[in-house]
Design a protein around this motif. Sequence first.
Motif: not given
Length: 187
Positions: A110-123
Amino acid sequence: MTREQLLTRFNLLQPLPDAVLPAQARPAAVLLPLLEGERGLELVLTRRSRQLRQHPGQVSFPGGRVDDTDASLWHTALRESREEIGLDPALCRPLGRLPSQYTVSGFALTPFIGLVEGRPHFVLNPQEVDEVFQVPLAYVLDLRRHHLFTLRRRGRLHTVCFIPWQGIWIWGITAAVIHQFALQIAR
């Protein structure tokens, strides 16, 4: 594509029906994280670790199988996104759900579309992910970039989608989900 255009064109209230899924399919969920980038809205994708048993090195979305502790499929997608790329769930706002699809590895995805706020730092979790990258949403939703091929597998015809991006081929269930998203946006 801007955030406003996406919200206007994507019908959030009426998800399309799920595919017919086998009873033995294991539930899983993925997140299509969208964020404001240099080129407008961008889709975050990962390249799976080459050490994984299933689909090593393939382009994918953050996500995975449902755990007993997950309250919902949405929570599965968020938990897996935190585990794989360090995405803080508090930064992600749900926009909608695409129909579930059956994968060749036996999952009801099941795919979900999500709007990410700001500029996340991916680890990145190196056991699961080798790379994270962003592709302009307008690029991947452009149906002219989707190459569809019909293949025979185990006596049945299957349509497989391929989307090229800077020397990378997005294909398999990842491209199928993007194609489904593009068709829903285009309607």
